[in-house]
Design an enzyme around this catalytic site. Structure first.
Site, mmCIF file in Angstrom:
data_model
loop_
_atom_site.group_PDB
_atom_site.id
_atom_site.type_symbol
_atom_site.label_atom_id
_atom_site.label_comp_id
_atom_site.label_asym_id
_atom_site.label_seq_id
_atom_site.Cartn_x
_atom_site.Cartn_y
_atom_site.Cartn_z
ATOM 1 C CB SER A 195 -2.896 6.280 15.319
ATOM 2 O OG SER A 195 -3.754 7.529 15.191
ATOM 3 C CE1 TYR B 269 -2.169 6.619 10.255
ATOM 4 C CE2 TYR B 269 -3.281 7.878 12.026
ATOM 5 C CZ TYR B 269 -2.001 6.740 11.303
ATOM 6 O OH TYR B 269 -1.677 6.843 12.088
#
Length: 266
Positions: free
Chosen positions: A153, A167
């Site tokens: 990501s 995350y």
């Protein structure tokens, strides 16, 4: 100098390759299944939700894409090995692994219990490590090379103020694993890369594409940092994925490919 002999069609040809997609029922997993399936790969699709997996298999069958399903997540060594064995039994080996599974849990760090942090790390890092380990053993034994594609990501590179400590940490770990395995498995002709998207159209992000005050304000603020000037679409991930799963990427390993419209460039 004579003109190089290059066959673009052959470079991107994955017909007949055994492709294992883990986390197949998620947004990126479906992109992977549609891309590789339509390109002629033989699919093994793995996910934890039986109903969603059955629905995906039926959707693929409607397009004449054959797939073999196994309802498991790579939560343990036993699960990971069972997934690989299922792919080998159905397709005679594993040539491509796409790890599309993962999760997020947004919370300020001061409010997050260690168990919540651990769940994100298990889903995004440990699960990816376990299935890569099992597939790597199979690919090395096959001695015909292979392709491994992780899901990273933009948050593996950039922080976020809204409570992304778990995350961001997990995706940075995926980036590190991508580089480490790229170095470790190069001698076996196994390439290891990651695709790192930012916001692209999916059930979770559909609201950002709507025409209302909240969506318009959030989208405008986000797009101010995206040079291409729009949010991502599934097909924006399909091209990089096919590249990383085909011969075209044989000299590319240990890379994180940012499919983000230039978001991380500035």
């Amino acid at each position: 100098m004579t003109l190089p002999v290059i066959d673009p069609n052959a470079l991107f040809d994955v017909r007949g390759k055994s492709a294992l997609v883990v986390g197949a029922t998620g947004a990126f997993g479906k992109v992977a299944c549609a891309t590789l399936g339509r390109a002629g790969a033989r699919l093994t699709i793995a996910a934890g939700n039986v109903a969603d997996l059955s629905k995906l298999a039926n959707e693929l069958a409607d397009e004449k894409i054959e797939s073999h399903s196994i309802s498991r997540r790579s939560n343990s060594e036993i699960d990971a090995q069972a997934i690989v064995e299922s792919a080998v039994s159905a397709c005679g080996g594993v040539d491509i692994l796409v790890v599309a599974s993962g999760m997020n849990d947004v919370s300020p760090i001061v409010d997050m219990a260690p168990e919540r942090f651990a769940r994100v790390m298990q889903a995004n890092v440990e699960g990816a490590w376990l299935i890569a380990r099992a597939v790597g053993r199979q690919m090395i034994a096959q001695a015909r090379g292979g392709k491994v594609v992780f899901t990273s990501s933009a948050r593996g590179k950039l922080g976020h103020p809204a409570g992304y400590s778990a995350y961001c940490a997990s995706k940075s770990a995926v980036d590190g694993m991508t580089k480490a395995l790229g170095c470790e498995w190069g001698k076996y002709r196994i390439t290891v890369n990651a695709i790192a998207p930012t916001v692209f159209r999916s059930p979770l992000t559909a609201w950002m594409f709507e025409d209302n005050e909240k969506a318009n304000n959030v989208r405008a603020g986000f797009l101010a940092r995206v040079p291409i000037g729009r949010l991502g679409e599934p097909e924006d991930l399909a091209g990089p994925l096919l590249f990383l799963c085909s011969r075209a990427s044989d000299f590319h390993t240990g890379h994180v490919v940012y499919a983000d419209g230039g978001y991380t460039a500035g």
